[in-house]
Design a protein around this motif. Sequence first.
Motif, PDB file in Angstrom:
ATOM      1  N   MET A 415       0.800  -1.229   0.000  1.00  0.00           N
ATOM      2  CA  MET A 415       0.000   0.000   0.000  1.00  0.00           C
ATOM      3  C   MET A 415       0.834   1.282   0.000  1.00  0.00           C
ATOM      4  SD  MET A 415      -2.919   1.193  -0.433  1.00  0.00           S
ATOM      5  CE  MET A 415      -3.689  -0.439  -0.461  1.00  0.00           C
ATOM      6  N   PRO A 416       1.913   1.422   0.814  1.00  0.00           N
ATOM      7  CA  PRO A 416       2.707   2.663   0.756  1.00  0.00           C
ATOM      8  C   PRO A 416       3.289   2.930  -0.630  1.00  0.00           C
ATOM      9  CG  PRO A 416       3.265   1.399   2.717  1.00  0.00           C
ATOM     10  CD  PRO A 416       2.412   0.515   1.875  1.00  0.00           C
ATOM     11  N   PHE A 417       3.693   1.882  -1.321  1.00  0.00           N
ATOM     12  CA  PHE A 417       4.281   2.044  -2.650  1.00  0.00           C
ATOM     13  C   PHE A 417       3.210   2.379  -3.687  1.00  0.00           C
ATOM     14  CE2 PHE A 417       7.205  -0.349  -0.109  1.00  0.00           C
ATOM     15  CZ  PHE A 417       8.429   0.192  -0.447  1.00  0.00           C
ATOM     16  N   PHE A 418       2.000   1.878  -3.480  1.00  0.00           N
ATOM     17  CA  PHE A 418       0.871   2.266  -4.330  1.00  0.00           C
ATOM     18  C   PHE A 418       0.594   3.761  -4.167  1.00  0.00           C
ATOM     19  CE2 PHE A 418      -3.692   3.109  -4.698  1.00  0.00           C
ATOM     20  CZ  PHE A 418      -3.935   2.684  -6.000  1.00  0.00           C
ATOM     21  N   LEU A 419       0.612   4.253  -2.922  1.00  0.00           N
ATOM     22  CA  LEU A 419       0.366   5.677  -2.660  1.00  0.00           C
ATOM     23  C   LEU A 419       1.474   6.550  -3.256  1.00  0.00           C
ATOM     24  CD1 LEU A 419      -0.928   5.485   1.030  1.00  0.00           C
ATOM     25  CD2 LEU A 419      -2.276   5.753  -1.074  1.00  0.00           C
ATOM     26  N   ILE A 420       2.715   6.054  -3.221  1.00  0.00           N
ATOM     27  CA  ILE A 420       3.820   6.781  -3.857  1.00  0.00           C
ATOM     28  C   ILE A 420       3.572   6.888  -5.357  1.00  0.00           C
ATOM     29  CG2 ILE A 420       6.277   6.659  -4.453  1.00  0.00           C
ATOM     30  CD1 ILE A 420       6.723   5.403  -1.669  1.00  0.00           C
ATOM     31  N   MET A 421       3.084   5.803  -5.957  1.00  0.00           N
ATOM     32  CA  MET A 421       2.785   5.815  -7.380  1.00  0.00           C
ATOM     33  C   MET A 421       1.687   6.833  -7.702  1.00  0.00           C
ATOM     34  SD  MET A 421       1.933   2.525  -9.787  1.00  0.00           S
ATOM     35  CE  MET A 421       3.252   1.589  -9.036  1.00  0.00           C
ATOM     36  N   VAL A 422       0.678   6.914  -6.831  1.00  0.00           N
ATOM     37  CA  VAL A 422      -0.387   7.914  -7.003  1.00  0.00           C
ATOM     38  C   VAL A 422       0.212   9.325  -6.936  1.00  0.00           C
ATOM     39  CG1 VAL A 422      -2.480   8.897  -5.980  1.00  0.00           C
ATOM     40  CG2 VAL A 422      -2.201   6.414  -6.096  1.00  0.00           C
ATOM     41  N   LEU A 423       1.131   9.555  -5.986  1.00  0.00           N
ATOM     42  CA  LEU A 423       1.764  10.867  -5.831  1.00  0.00           C
ATOM     43  C   LEU A 423       2.575  11.249  -7.070  1.00  0.00           C
ATOM     44  CD1 LEU A 423       2.572  13.299  -4.055  1.00  0.00           C
ATOM     45  CD2 LEU A 423       4.452  11.904  -3.161  1.00  0.00           C
ATOM     46  N   ILE A 424       3.346  10.315  -7.604  1.00  0.00           N
ATOM     47  CA  ILE A 424       4.162  10.603  -8.797  1.00  0.00           C
ATOM     48  C   ILE A 424       3.262  10.836 -10.015  1.00  0.00           C
ATOM     49  CG2 ILE A 424       5.971   9.753 -10.334  1.00  0.00           C
ATOM     50  CD1 ILE A 424       6.881  10.545  -7.508  1.00  0.00           C
ATOM     51  N   THR A 425       2.157  10.104 -10.093  1.00  0.00           N
ATOM     52  CA  THR A 425       1.192  10.331 -11.179  1.00  0.00           C
ATOM     53  C   THR A 425       0.631  11.741 -11.096  1.00  0.00           C
ATOM     54  OG1 THR A 425       0.578   7.977 -11.098  1.00  0.00           O
ATOM     55  CG2 THR A 425      -0.893   9.449 -12.303  1.00  0.00           C
ATOM     56  N   ALA A 426       0.321  12.185  -9.875  1.00  0.00           N
ATOM     57  CA  ALA A 426      -0.169  13.560  -9.682  1.00  0.00           C
ATOM     58  C   ALA A 426       0.893  14.573 -10.099  1.00  0.00           C
ATOM     59  CB  ALA A 426      -0.568  13.769  -8.221  1.00  0.00           C
ATOM     60  N   MET A 427       2.161  14.308  -9.781  1.00  0.00           N
ATOM     61  CA  MET A 427       3.238  15.223 -10.173  1.00  0.00           C
ATOM     62  C   MET A 427       3.363  15.304 -11.688  1.00  0.00           C
ATOM     63  SD  MET A 427       6.314  14.447  -7.447  1.00  0.00           S
ATOM     64  CE  MET A 427       7.407  15.530  -8.371  1.00  0.00           C
ATOM     65  N   VAL A 428       3.281  14.162 -12.353  1.00  0.00           N
ATOM     66  CA  VAL A 428       3.371  14.130 -13.817  1.00  0.00           C
ATOM     67  C   VAL A 428       2.190  14.862 -14.442  1.00  0.00           C
ATOM     68  CG1 VAL A 428       3.236  12.577 -15.802  1.00  0.00           C
ATOM     69  CG2 VAL A 428       4.778  12.039 -13.922  1.00  0.00           C
ATOM     70  N   THR A 429       1.036  14.823 -13.776  1.00  0.00           N
ATOM     71  CA  THR A 429      -0.151  15.524 -14.271  1.00  0.00           C
ATOM     72  C   THR A 429      -0.023  17.032 -14.079  1.00  0.00           C
ATOM     73  OG1 THR A 429      -1.526  13.602 -13.722  1.00  0.00           O
ATOM     74  CG2 THR A 429      -2.655  15.702 -14.086  1.00  0.00           C
ATOM     75  N   LEU A 430       0.447  17.444 -12.913  1.00  0.00           N
ATOM     76  CA  LEU A 430       0.575  18.876 -12.615  1.00  0.00           C
ATOM     77  C   LEU A 430       1.785  19.499 -13.312  1.00  0.00           C
ATOM     78  CD1 LEU A 430      -0.292  18.785  -8.801  1.00  0.00           C
ATOM     79  CD2 LEU A 430      -1.755  19.593 -10.674  1.00  0.00           C
ATOM     80  N   PHE A 431       2.820  18.698 -13.542  1.00  0.00           N
ATOM     81  CA  PHE A 431       4.040  19.196 -14.194  1.00  0.00           C
ATOM     82  C   PHE A 431       4.356  18.317 -15.411  1.00  0.00           C
ATOM     83  CE2 PHE A 431       4.351  19.963  -9.589  1.00  0.00           C
ATOM     84  CZ  PHE A 431       4.397  21.355  -9.585  1.00  0.00           C
ATOM     85  N   PRO A 432       3.593  18.473 -16.494  1.00  0.00           N
ATOM     86  CA  PRO A 432       3.772  17.607 -17.672  1.00  0.00           C
ATOM     87  C   PRO A 432       5.132  17.728 -18.332  1.00  0.00           C
ATOM     88  CG  PRO A 432       2.272  19.438 -18.141  1.00  0.00           C
ATOM     89  CD  PRO A 432       2.509  19.443 -16.675  1.00  0.00           C
ATOM     90  N   GLU A 433       5.906  18.771 -18.006  1.00  0.00           N
ATOM     91  CA  GLU A 433       7.242  18.929 -18.581  1.00  0.00           C
ATOM     92  C   GLU A 433       8.146  17.752 -18.211  1.00  0.00           C
ATOM     93  OE1 GLU A 433      10.224  20.558 -20.856  1.00  0.00           O
ATOM     94  OE2 GLU A 433       8.074  20.990 -20.776  1.00  0.00           O
ATOM     95  N   ILE A 434       7.815  17.058 -17.108  1.00  0.00           N
ATOM     96  CA  ILE A 434       8.566  15.854 -16.729  1.00  0.00           C
ATOM     97  C   ILE A 434       8.521  14.830 -17.862  1.00  0.00           C
ATOM     98  CG2 ILE A 434       8.666  13.908 -15.105  1.00  0.00           C
ATOM     99  CD1 ILE A 434       7.447  15.787 -12.993  1.00  0.00           C
ATOM    100  N   VAL A 435       7.388  14.753 -18.531  1.00  0.00           N
ATOM    101  CA  VAL A 435       7.209  13.827 -19.650  1.00  0.00           C
ATOM    102  C   VAL A 435       7.854  14.370 -20.921  1.00  0.00           C
ATOM    103  CG1 VAL A 435       5.503  12.746 -21.173  1.00  0.00           C
ATOM    104  CG2 VAL A 435       5.093  12.835 -18.707  1.00  0.00           C
ATOM    105  N   PHE A 436       7.696  15.672 -21.182  1.00  0.00           N
ATOM    106  CA  PHE A 436       8.114  16.238 -22.466  1.00  0.00           C
ATOM    107  C   PHE A 436       9.594  16.601 -22.534  1.00  0.00           C
ATOM    108  CE2 PHE A 436       3.535  17.687 -22.301  1.00  0.00           C
ATOM    109  CZ  PHE A 436       3.091  16.761 -23.230  1.00  0.00           C
ATOM    110  N   TYR A 437      10.260  16.716 -21.385  1.00  0.00           N
ATOM    111  CA  TYR A 437      11.613  17.271 -21.351  1.00  0.00           C
ATOM    112  C   TYR A 437      12.578  16.502 -22.275  1.00  0.00           C
ATOM    113  CZ  TYR A 437      16.032  19.066 -19.550  1.00  0.00           C
ATOM    114  OH  TYR A 437      17.272  19.637 -19.451  1.00  0.00           O
ATOM    115  N   LEU A 438      12.710  15.192 -22.070  1.00  0.00           N
ATOM    116  CA  LEU A 438      13.662  14.414 -22.871  1.00  0.00           C
ATOM    117  C   LEU A 438      13.241  14.265 -24.332  1.00  0.00           C
ATOM    118  CD1 LEU A 438      14.899  11.597 -20.436  1.00  0.00           C
ATOM    119  CD2 LEU A 438      16.107  13.649 -21.185  1.00  0.00           C
TER     120      LEU A 438
END
Length: 444
Positions: A415-438
């Motif tokens: 469960m803690p690792f699932f919640l971490i995955m949810v947090l990183i998904t939220a970061m990628v959603t709020l900061f899409p440049e993480i996806v587009f940078y490379l």
Amino acid sequence: MIADPLLLSAVLIGVMFLFLLSSIWIGASLFLTGIFGMLIYDHHLPPAISIINKIGNLLAGSIYDSMNSWSLASLPMFILMGELLHYSSISNKLFNGLVPWLSSVPGRLLHINVAACSLFAAVSGSSAATTATVGKITLDELHKRGYSKSLALGSLAGSGTLGFLIPPSLIMIIYGVLADVSIGRLFIAGILPGLLLATSYSLYIMVVAFLDKGVVPASKEHFTWAQRAASLKELFPVLLLITVVIGSIYAGIATPTEAAALGVFFSILLALYFKSFSFAIFKIALANTIKTTVMISFIIAGAGFLSQVVGFLGIARAISEFIASMGLTPLMLVVVIAIMYIILGMMLDGISMVVMTLPIVLPIVTLAGFDALWFGIFLVFMVEMAQITPPVGFSLFVIQSISGEKIGFIIRATMPFFLIMVLITAMVTLFPEIVFYLPNRMIG
């Protein structure tokens, strides 16, 4: 009889939980849930024999479609490679070589699941193969050395899903074809989010180890840089093996399936070189590989059948159309779509989730102003969550088979690792440049 697909989806989830809690085999639970869904759905087919024939045809077709895949051939090869490493001295050398380097890092060898899964993800592209192979090498060693069982299982479950995010990724290939998005750009776009997720897992392990001294063994050795340098000879065999497997794929010499066979061959050569190979070890490794492969194949067949049933009953389409009719803001739309995929992940495997929902969801998402490349990475995160979401968390089942732990304990550890995955998904959603940078800098 139930005609509403949304109500039927809730019933099927409840029935599946009941089957799993009754200690029925996981694959059998998936098959029985699918059959139950077909029987209670209002087909408007008066003769009972018509429903039975429909179930039989769907059952036969789904089993064939699920198992008739060349990419699945790599699974037993990677599992056998893990078994050979586990029963030979090579896995011990891996741990002995890492001890001096991780001795001063909070959590110490608990980071090995994250590191090994990140490396193996670049080899297999399969969550099941990554989880099974790394788990065979690491879980017993961590337990023997006195590390937290819960944190070892949880980090393996979370890190095992990196096989979908770090290229090459089967899910990305399927998405790229269906969404007409460059697969090369998708592969590059997944690198930063994948590294961010792996780093977050390690940071969590460090925080837990700092707060709870009981998750790592009490004794702590101190090593000089000379000792660390000397330990590299212990790491060399595994690094050589990884180089052979990964190098053969990226050099275009071998496909992932062929690279898996190369991995088995070089594992045997290394075991012979270190005089830790025998016919008895090979026989045990083969027997365990057959057991694990059959177990995973049975679950894949069951998940394939349930996915076919969900598609036949119109559940995925009904949920997608319901979301489209809600008239949400772009951010709320993403949140609702994420919830939808988490719910679907309780019933479907990742490939089925993508194939069945994308024709409806992608136009809605792009119309709301989101880029198809970004949504591809977002969708991979959703598939990763499905891997560790009960009741059909495929990685959870794989870990249960190799660890022998109860599924409830594994879910709590994950469960803690699932919640971490949810947090990183939220970061990628709020900061899409993480996806587009490379992709924007490497391809343009």
